[in-house]
Design a protein around this motif. Sequence first.
Motif, short mmCIF file in Angstrom:
data_model
loop_
_atom_site.label_atom_id
_atom_site.label_comp_id
_atom_site.label_asym_id
_atom_site.label_seq_id
_atom_site.Cartn_x
_atom_site.Cartn_y
_atom_site.Cartn_z
N LYS A 116 0.79 -1.24 0.00
CA LYS A 116 0.00 0.00 0.00
C LYS A 116 0.82 1.29 0.00
O LYS A 116 0.24 2.37 0.05
CB LYS A 116 -0.92 0.00 1.22
N ILE A 117 2.14 1.18 -0.02
CA ILE A 117 2.94 2.42 0.00
C ILE A 117 2.75 3.12 -1.35
O ILE A 117 3.04 2.54 -2.41
CB ILE A 117 4.42 2.10 0.28
N PRO A 118 2.25 4.37 -1.35
CA PRO A 118 1.76 4.97 -2.60
C PRO A 118 2.80 5.55 -3.54
O PRO A 118 2.56 5.63 -4.74
CB PRO A 118 0.81 6.07 -2.10
N THR A 119 3.97 5.99 -3.03
CA THR A 119 4.91 6.68 -3.92
C THR A 119 6.33 6.14 -3.76
O THR A 119 6.69 5.58 -2.72
CB THR A 119 4.95 8.20 -3.64
N ALA A 120 7.12 6.36 -4.80
CA ALA A 120 8.51 5.89 -4.80
C ALA A 120 9.33 6.62 -3.75
O ALA A 120 10.16 6.02 -3.05
CB ALA A 120 9.11 6.10 -6.19
N LEU A 121 9.11 7.94 -3.62
CA LEU A 121 9.88 8.73 -2.65
C LEU A 121 9.59 8.28 -1.22
O LEU A 121 10.49 8.16 -0.39
CB LEU A 121 9.56 10.21 -2.82
N MET A 122 8.31 8.02 -0.93
CA MET A 122 7.93 7.55 0.40
C MET A 122 8.57 6.20 0.69
O MET A 122 9.11 5.97 1.79
CB MET A 122 6.40 7.45 0.48
N LEU A 123 8.55 5.29 -0.28
CA LEU A 123 9.17 3.98 -0.10
C LEU A 123 10.67 4.13 0.17
O LEU A 123 11.21 3.48 1.07
CB LEU A 123 8.95 3.09 -1.32
N ALA A 124 11.33 4.99 -0.60
CA ALA A 124 12.78 5.19 -0.44
C ALA A 124 13.11 5.68 0.96
O ALA A 124 14.07 5.22 1.59
CB ALA A 124 13.29 6.16 -1.49
N LYS A 125 12.30 6.62 1.48
CA LYS A 125 12.53 7.13 2.83
C LYS A 125 12.34 6.04 3.88
O LYS A 125 13.11 5.93 4.84
CB LYS A 125 11.55 8.29 3.12
N ILE A 126 11.30 5.22 3.69
CA ILE A 126 11.02 4.15 4.66
C ILE A 126 12.11 3.08 4.63
O ILE A 126 12.58 2.63 5.68
CB ILE A 126 9.62 3.53 4.40
N VAL A 127 12.52 2.69 3.43
CA VAL A 127 13.59 1.68 3.29
C VAL A 127 14.87 2.20 3.94
O VAL A 127 15.56 1.46 4.66
CB VAL A 127 13.82 1.33 1.80
N ASP A 128 15.18 3.47 3.70
CA ASP A 128 16.38 4.05 4.31
C ASP A 128 16.27 4.05 5.83
O ASP A 128 17.23 3.73 6.54
CB ASP A 128 16.56 5.49 3.78
N GLY A 129 15.08 4.40 6.36
CA GLY A 129 14.88 4.40 7.81
C GLY A 129 15.01 3.02 8.41
O GLY A 129 15.67 2.84 9.45
N ILE A 130 14.39 2.02 7.78
CA ILE A 130 14.46 0.64 8.29
C ILE A 130 15.89 0.11 8.21
O ILE A 130 16.35 -0.62 9.08
CB ILE A 130 13.47 -0.26 7.53
N ASP A 131 16.60 0.50 7.15
CA ASP A 131 17.98 0.03 6.99
C ASP A 131 18.87 0.51 8.12
O ASP A 131 19.87 -0.13 8.45
CB ASP A 131 18.53 0.51 5.64
N LYS A 132 18.50 1.63 8.74
CA LYS A 132 19.32 2.20 9.82
C LYS A 132 18.90 1.67 11.20
O LYS A 132 19.52 2.02 12.22
CB LYS A 132 19.22 3.72 9.81
N LEU A 133 17.84 0.87 11.26
CA LEU A 133 17.44 0.29 12.54
C LEU A 133 18.44 -0.79 12.95
O LEU A 133 18.82 -1.63 12.13
CB LEU A 133 16.04 -0.35 12.44
N GLU A 134 18.87 -0.73 14.19
CA GLU A 134 19.79 -1.76 14.67
C GLU A 134 18.98 -2.93 15.21
O GLU A 134 18.62 -2.96 16.38
CB GLU A 134 20.71 -1.20 15.75
N ILE A 135 18.65 -3.87 14.32
CA ILE A 135 17.84 -5.02 14.71
C ILE A 135 18.77 -6.20 14.93
O ILE A 135 19.51 -6.61 14.04
CB ILE A 135 16.80 -5.37 13.62
N ASP A 136 18.72 -6.72 16.16
CA ASP A 136 19.60 -7.83 16.55
C ASP A 136 18.84 -9.13 16.39
O ASP A 136 17.98 -9.47 17.19
CB ASP A 136 20.05 -7.64 18.00
N ASN A 137 19.15 -9.89 15.33
CA ASN A 137 18.42 -11.13 15.07
C ASN A 137 18.67 -12.19 16.13
O ASN A 137 17.84 -13.04 16.40
CB ASN A 137 18.80 -11.68 13.70
N LYS A 138 19.85 -12.14 16.77
CA LYS A 138 20.15 -13.16 17.78
C LYS A 138 19.37 -12.92 19.06
O LYS A 138 18.86 -13.84 19.68
CB LYS A 138 21.66 -13.18 18.07
#
Length: 486
Positions: A116-138
């Motif tokens: 449902k993400i409507p625009t390319a710019l919005m997706l790019a911002k969200i992907v960049d934000g999630i990429d910077k999350l420090e998620i520890d899989n262990k």
Amino acid sequence: MITGELRNKVDKIWEIFWTGGITNPLEVIEQFTYLLFIKGLDDNETQKESDAIFLGLPFEGIFPQDKQHLRWSKFKNEEPTVMYDIMANEVFPFIKNLHGDGESAYSKYMGDAIFKIPTALMLAKIVDGIDKLEIDNKNDNKGDLYEYLLSKVATAGTNGQFRTPRHIIDMIVSIMKPTPQDTIVDPAAGSAGFLVSSQQYLRNNHADLFLVQSLKEHFNNDMFYGFDMDRTMLRIGAMNMMLHGVDNPNIEYKDSLSEVNTDSEKYSLVLANPPFKGSLDYEAVSADLLKVTKTKKTELLFLALFLRILKKGGRCASIVPDGVLFGSTKGHKDIRKEIVENNKLEAIISMPSGVFKPYAGVSTAIIIFTKTGNGGTDKVWFYDMKADGYSLDDKRNPVEENDIPDIIERFDNLDKEVDRKRTEQSFFVDKSEIVENGYDLSINKYKEIEYEEVVYDAPEVILGRVKVLEDEIIKGISELEEMLRG
């Protein structure tokens, strides 16, 4: 609980969704989860590739050679319009068809998933934000991240459900100690927190189960069951389990209390936090549950359900509202009597009311019992939890006070608890005393409080102190007057 820094990063991503027009909290969580899942698939693939190279083994991942551009680490570097095209037309269809047989939990609940993400710019911002999350899989702070996302859904759901904090889930799992032979169910699974924690406990404590083919197959196909009536939660739960390496969890849409649920003596371990406050019509409830407790209250009906679906010798740990422990209606008393008289009630762990903040301030407890069908309750262990490592207000900030390690240690060594006094934080109560008190299971019924005698000074001594203070005040006023005149 997630750190302040991670929380701030999540809030910024949430704001991007909000300003981009996705304002329904559950829709935000759903879209957020898809992207976390897509990133997690690539993270897992990268880890498995590294392990295979280290061990010198051949590796065949879930991304074929001609689909490598669908990996998060690849498409995140593309221009927004290219990234959007890859996501909408290739990545999303790819993840929807990961389990193409249509029978797995994942396939069932991804079938009607919509990007449902409507625009390319919005997706790019969200992907960049999630990429910077420090998620520890262990250490699975993904679970805590989900918890934080879900806390943004304003209040408890219409049936009284709310999300169980990760550290409380982990405590319950550590107390119950799942085994490789267990068949584990959560009949009100939500985002599958209890199942995720159980599989992690087994990986940490029974890693050898993956060396035995039959146990490995049981782990991946027949060990974990979760039911819910919220399809969004089922989707999140299915993705959660798959990301944690459980190939085919049995996560299904099911009204656990209805006639549709015919499960009987099927599971060896129930771990649950069923909905509170729900009130159902008798017609909607399975008749055999009403035989145990004639009530419309969901928290009582779920206890009756647990007794039915457990195998003989099966164990249960469930969170219940305090009212279950001392409620005076016939339904309340009937279910408590059934557990105490016809099964083996082992423990009641009373929790402080702030545990479920910010979404609820209800006081709760954990009830632990074994299904025997022929009694066995002798003594019941009570523990008065006063702190869980977090402040008991809406902020839930980390604090030093934490009874959880003590609870786990004491439950593991109940033989050492026998001589503890009622004035201490944990103690045993004989079954006979519980029966005498109308099967009341609230800790306050049995806890004793030691009052220290306070000795006050004699009135004339106190009066003397007051006179001295009065003299000092008058002297001070006189000195001020002198200073003003001077």
